[in-house]
Motif scaffolding. Structure first.
Motif, PDB file in Angstrom:
ATOM      1  N   PRO A 395       0.789  -1.235   0.000  1.00  0.00           N
ATOM      2  CA  PRO A 395       0.000   0.000   0.000  1.00  0.00           C
ATOM      3  C   PRO A 395       0.823   1.288   0.000  1.00  0.00           C
ATOM      4  O   PRO A 395       0.255   2.372   0.158  1.00  0.00           O
ATOM      5  CB  PRO A 395      -0.774  -0.108   1.313  1.00  0.00           C
ATOM      6  CG  PRO A 395       0.166  -0.828   2.221  1.00  0.00           C
ATOM      7  CD  PRO A 395       0.875  -1.833   1.348  1.00  0.00           C
ATOM      8  N   TYR A 396       2.142   1.186  -0.168  1.00  0.00           N
ATOM      9  CA  TYR A 396       3.005   2.362  -0.108  1.00  0.00           C
ATOM     10  C   TYR A 396       3.179   2.997  -1.495  1.00  0.00           C
ATOM     11  O   TYR A 396       2.839   2.402  -2.516  1.00  0.00           O
ATOM     12  CB  TYR A 396       4.376   1.980   0.454  1.00  0.00           C
ATOM     13  CG  TYR A 396       4.317   1.155   1.708  1.00  0.00           C
ATOM     14  CD1 TYR A 396       3.843   1.709   2.895  1.00  0.00           C
ATOM     15  CD2 TYR A 396       4.720  -0.176   1.723  1.00  0.00           C
ATOM     16  CE1 TYR A 396       3.777   0.957   4.066  1.00  0.00           C
ATOM     17  CE2 TYR A 396       4.656  -0.935   2.884  1.00  0.00           C
ATOM     18  CZ  TYR A 396       4.182  -0.370   4.048  1.00  0.00           C
ATOM     19  OH  TYR A 396       4.112  -1.111   5.193  1.00  0.00           O
ATOM     20  N   LEU A 397       3.753   4.182  -1.541  1.00  0.00           N
ATOM     21  CA  LEU A 397       4.253   4.847  -2.746  1.00  0.00           C
ATOM     22  C   LEU A 397       3.230   4.928  -3.878  1.00  0.00           C
ATOM     23  O   LEU A 397       3.482   4.499  -5.004  1.00  0.00           O
ATOM     24  CB  LEU A 397       5.520   4.119  -3.250  1.00  0.00           C
ATOM     25  CG  LEU A 397       6.691   4.113  -2.264  1.00  0.00           C
ATOM     26  CD1 LEU A 397       7.873   3.367  -2.868  1.00  0.00           C
ATOM     27  CD2 LEU A 397       7.089   5.520  -1.872  1.00  0.00           C
ATOM     28  N   LYS A 398       2.089   5.523  -3.601  1.00  0.00           N
ATOM     29  CA  LYS A 398       1.060   5.701  -4.626  1.00  0.00           C
ATOM     30  C   LYS A 398       1.562   6.605  -5.741  1.00  0.00           C
ATOM     31  O   LYS A 398       2.179   7.636  -5.491  1.00  0.00           O
ATOM     32  CB  LYS A 398      -0.197   6.301  -3.997  1.00  0.00           C
ATOM     33  CG  LYS A 398      -1.328   6.562  -4.988  1.00  0.00           C
ATOM     34  CD  LYS A 398      -2.525   7.177  -4.286  1.00  0.00           C
ATOM     35  CE  LYS A 398      -3.616   7.562  -5.275  1.00  0.00           C
ATOM     36  NZ  LYS A 398      -4.771   8.188  -4.609  1.00  0.00           N
ATOM     37  N   SER A 399       1.297   6.218  -6.968  1.00  0.00           N
ATOM     38  CA  SER A 399       1.686   7.024  -8.123  1.00  0.00           C
ATOM     39  C   SER A 399       0.838   8.280  -8.214  1.00  0.00           C
ATOM     40  O   SER A 399      -0.379   8.249  -8.008  1.00  0.00           O
ATOM     41  CB  SER A 399       1.525   6.208  -9.412  1.00  0.00           C
ATOM     42  OG  SER A 399       1.600   7.043 -10.547  1.00  0.00           O
ATOM     43  N   SER A 400       1.478   9.408  -8.539  1.00  0.00           N
ATOM     44  CA  SER A 400       0.747  10.663  -8.712  1.00  0.00           C
ATOM     45  C   SER A 400      -0.154  10.627  -9.948  1.00  0.00           C
ATOM     46  O   SER A 400      -0.993  11.503 -10.129  1.00  0.00           O
ATOM     47  CB  SER A 400       1.732  11.834  -8.826  1.00  0.00           C
ATOM     48  OG  SER A 400       2.631  11.623  -9.917  1.00  0.00           O
ATOM     49  N   SER A 401       0.014   9.608 -10.791  1.00  0.00           N
ATOM     50  CA  SER A 401      -0.821   9.487 -11.989  1.00  0.00           C
ATOM     51  C   SER A 401      -2.192   8.907 -11.696  1.00  0.00           C
ATOM     52  O   SER A 401      -3.076   8.935 -12.549  1.00  0.00           O
ATOM     53  CB  SER A 401      -0.121   8.604 -13.035  1.00  0.00           C
ATOM     54  OG  SER A 401       1.028   9.235 -13.527  1.00  0.00           O
ATOM     55  N   LEU A 402      -2.372   8.338 -10.505  1.00  0.00           N
ATOM     56  CA  LEU A 402      -3.667   7.782 -10.131  1.00  0.00           C
ATOM     57  C   LEU A 402      -4.527   8.911  -9.587  1.00  0.00           C
ATOM     58  O   LEU A 402      -4.260   9.452  -8.513  1.00  0.00           O
ATOM     59  CB  LEU A 402      -3.477   6.680  -9.080  1.00  0.00           C
ATOM     60  CG  LEU A 402      -4.700   5.826  -8.759  1.00  0.00           C
ATOM     61  CD1 LEU A 402      -5.284   5.192 -10.018  1.00  0.00           C
ATOM     62  CD2 LEU A 402      -4.340   4.750  -7.744  1.00  0.00           C
ATOM     63  N   LEU A 403      -5.559   9.289 -10.344  1.00  0.00           N
ATOM     64  CA  LEU A 403      -6.303  10.513 -10.061  1.00  0.00           C
ATOM     65  C   LEU A 403      -7.437  10.321  -9.073  1.00  0.00           C
ATOM     66  O   LEU A 403      -7.851  11.267  -8.414  1.00  0.00           O
ATOM     67  CB  LEU A 403      -6.856  11.090 -11.369  1.00  0.00           C
ATOM     68  CG  LEU A 403      -5.801  11.418 -12.437  1.00  0.00           C
ATOM     69  CD1 LEU A 403      -6.476  11.945 -13.694  1.00  0.00           C
ATOM     70  CD2 LEU A 403      -4.797  12.435 -11.906  1.00  0.00           C
ATOM     71  N   ILE A 404      -7.991   9.113  -8.963  1.00  0.00           N
ATOM     72  CA  ILE A 404      -9.114   8.904  -8.053  1.00  0.00           C
ATOM     73  C   ILE A 404      -8.607   8.396  -6.714  1.00  0.00           C
ATOM     74  O   ILE A 404      -7.508   7.868  -6.607  1.00  0.00           O
ATOM     75  CB  ILE A 404     -10.142   7.907  -8.635  1.00  0.00           C
ATOM     76  CG1 ILE A 404      -9.518   6.507  -8.787  1.00  0.00           C
ATOM     77  CG2 ILE A 404     -10.709   8.393  -9.940  1.00  0.00           C
ATOM     78  CD1 ILE A 404     -10.528   5.443  -9.121  1.00  0.00           C
TER      79      ILE A 404
END
Length: 450
Positions: A395-404
Motif C-alpha cells: 500500500p506504499y508509494l502511490k503514483s501521482s498518476s492515479l487521479l481517483i
C-alpha cells in the motif's frame, strides 16, 4: 443500461462473496468502494445498489451538487466530463474564483455542448457562461479545435478504454488498452491491504487476469492468511509469495527467524527470498542488518531462488555485499523501489548481474526523479532485453498518476498508473499495451511463474 455497464453489477453471489476477517472470523459481505472511500461504487456510477448488506454511503436520489469555491482556469480541459460517469448527479454548480489579475481576461473552462445543461458556473465577477454553438472549442494558445476526452481515473489513460475496453472517439489522444491482457505487479504487500482490493478487477474490461508478487517482509506476518479472494474472482487473481526479513523489521531474535525462514522455503511454494537488504533508517543495527542480509543471500543461493532487495542510502555497500556473497553473477536479483540517488550503482549492478532487474514504481512518477527517469529511458532505448519491470509497493508509494481516491494504493490500478506514466511521460510513446505485455513476460520468466 448497456451490456458493458451491466458487468459492474456482476458481483459474486452472496454465498460466495463472504470472507472471514482475521480479527473475529465473522462473515463480511464484499462490497466495492474503490472510487471514493466509504461510498458504494455501484450507487455512485449507476444510481443503485443491489447488495442489501452494503454498508457504504449512497446517494438516495438525483441531486444538484455545488462546489462553493474552486479555480476552473487551473484545471485540465476535460475535468467536466467526470459528471457523465455519475448517475445521480443531475447538475454540477461551481463558484469559480479568478484570484489572479493575470487571469481576468482569460477564457474560462471549455464545457462540451452535451454537458452544458449539467454544468452551471457563477464567477466572482458574475459573468454568464458564453454560448458555444459547436461541441469543439478554440484553445487560447493556438486556436486549434480540440476534442474533449475523459481521463479521470489514471492520468493520460482513456476512461472508456479502461472501463469498457473500447473508445469511440477517433480523436482521443489518451492511452488505450488495445487488447485483453494479463497484468503483473512485480512487488506489493497483500497482507497490508483492505480485504476487498481485488474487486477492482471487475471494473476493468481488458484486464483478463491480475498476477501479483506479494512480499511477506515481516516475520510477524509469516503465519497470517494472505488476501481473501472472492470465489468468483479466483480465476482472475493469482498471487505468488516471497518471504524475507526486512532490514527495518529484524525483531527480537532474527537468528531464530532465519531458521524459520529456512523451514518455510522447504514447506511453502514461495517464488523468491525477500525483501531483504540494508536500510540507513535502522543504522544502529547496521552490523546485524549486514549479517542477516548475507544469510538470506546464501539461502537464496542454496535453494536457487531469486532475491528481492531493499536498500535505503547504502547502495554501494549493498552492491559490494552482493558481489562477494552471490554464488556467481548469474544470480537473479530484483532491486526493488529504485530512485534517482542510486542510478550510478544501478548501471553497475545490471552489468555485473546480467539476469537481474530494476523494479520501477510510484517513485518514478515524481518530477524530482529526473535521474531515474533518464535511466529508464536509456535502458529502453539501448538494451537488447528489457531490464526494468513495474511495481506498486502497495500500500506504499502511490503514483501521482492515479487521479481517483483508492484505499491503500490498489495494486491493480497502481500498476496501470505507473506503467502509463512511464509509457507516455518517460518513454514518450503510446505503446502502453505492449509495454505491459513485455512486463508480464519478463516477470513470469524471472520468477518462473506457472
Amino acid at each position: 443500461m448497456s451490456k458493458e455497464e451491466q458487468k459492474f453489477h456482476q458481483l459474486s453471489d452472496n454465498s460466495e462473496a463472504t470472507a472471514l476477517t482475521e480479527e473475529d472470523s465473522t462473515e463480511t459481505k464484499v462490497v466495492s468502494s474503490c472510487i471514493i472511500k466509504g461510498v458504494c461504487d455501484d450507487n455512485l456510477l449507476y444510481g443503485k445498489c443491489e447488495n442489501i448488506d452494503c454498508d457504504q454511503l449512497h446517494l438516495t436520489e438525483p441531486i444538484q451538487l455545488i462546489d462553493g469555491h474552486f479555480h476552473d482556469r487551473l484545471l485540465d480541459d476535460n475535468w467536466s466530463c467526470t459528471i457523465e460517469l455519475l448517475e445521480n448527479i443531475e447538475q454540477f454548480i461551481g463558484i469559480t474564483n479568478v484570484h489572479k489579475s493575470s487571469m481576468w481576461d482569460t477564457t474560462y473552462s471549455i464545457i462540451p455542448e452535451s454537458l452544458k445543461s449539467k454544468m452551471s458556473k457563477e464567477e466572482n465577477e458574475s459573468h454568464q457562461l458564453s454560448d458555444n454553438s459547436e461541441t469543439t472549442a478554440l484553445t487560447q494558445e493556438n486556436s486549434i479545435e480540440t476534442k474533449v476526452t475523459s481521463s479521470c481515473i489514471i492520468k493520460g489513460v482513456c476512461d472508456d478504454s479502461l472501463l469498457f475496453g473500447k473508445c469511440e472517439n477517433i480523436d482521443c489522444n489518451q492511452l488505450h488498452l488495445t487488447e485483453p491482457i494479463q497484468l503483473i505487479d512485480g512487488h506489493f504487500h497483500d497482507r497490508l491491504l483492505n480485504y476487498n482490493w481485488s474487486c477492482t478487477i471487475e471494473l476493468l474490461e481488458n484486464i483478463e487476469q491480475f498476477i501479483g508478487i506479494t512480499n511477506v517482509h515481516k516475520s510477524s506476518m509469516w503465519d497470517t492468511t494472505y488476501s481473501i479472494i472472492p470465489e468468483s474472482l479466483k480465476s482472475k487473481i493469482r498471487l505468488y509469495e516471497a518471504y524475507g526479513i526486512h532490514p527495518r523489521y529484524l525483531g527480537n531474535n532474527p537468528h531464530n527467524e532465519l531458521l524459520r525462514l529456512r523451514d518455510l522455503v522447504q514447506t511453502r511454494p514461495m517464488v523468491a527470498i525477500g525483501e531483504c537488504g540494508l536500510d540507513l533508517l535502522n543504522n544502529e543495527q547496521l552490523p546485524l542488518q549486514i549479517e542477516i542480509f548475507i544469510s538470506q543471500i546464501r539461502l537464496a543461493n542454496e535453494f536457487h531462488l531469486p532475491l528481492i532487495i531493499h536498500c535505503r542510502q547504502l547502495d554501494q555497500q549493498l552492491f559490494d555485499i552482493l558481489k562477494t556473497t552471490a554464488i556467481d553473477s548469474s544470480m537473479k536479483i530484483q532491486w526493488h523501489c529504485c530512485q534517482s540517488k542510486g542510478t550510478s550503482i544501478y548501471r553497475e549492478f545490471l552489468h555485473y548481474f546480467p539476469s537481474s532487474l530494476l523494479s520501477i514504481g510510484g517513485m518514478c512518477c515524481h518530477s524530482g526523479e529526473k535521474h531515474l527517469q533518464r535511466l529508464v529511458k536509456e535502458l529502453y532505448e539501448t538494451e537488447n532485453e528489457r531490464r526494468f519491470v513495474f511495481e506498486t509497493d502497495s500500500p506504499y508509494l502511490k503514483s501521482s498518476s492515479l487521479l481517483i481516491h483508492t484505499q491503500n494504493n490498489c495494486p491493480i490500478l497502481g500498476t496501470l498508473a505507473v506503467s502509463a506514466y512511464v509509457t507516455k511521460d518517460i518513454l514518450g510513446n503510446d505503446q502502453w499495451t505492449n509495454n505491459l505485455k513485455i512486463n508480464t513476460n519478463i516477470l513470469q520468466q524471472f520468477f518462473n511463474l506457472r
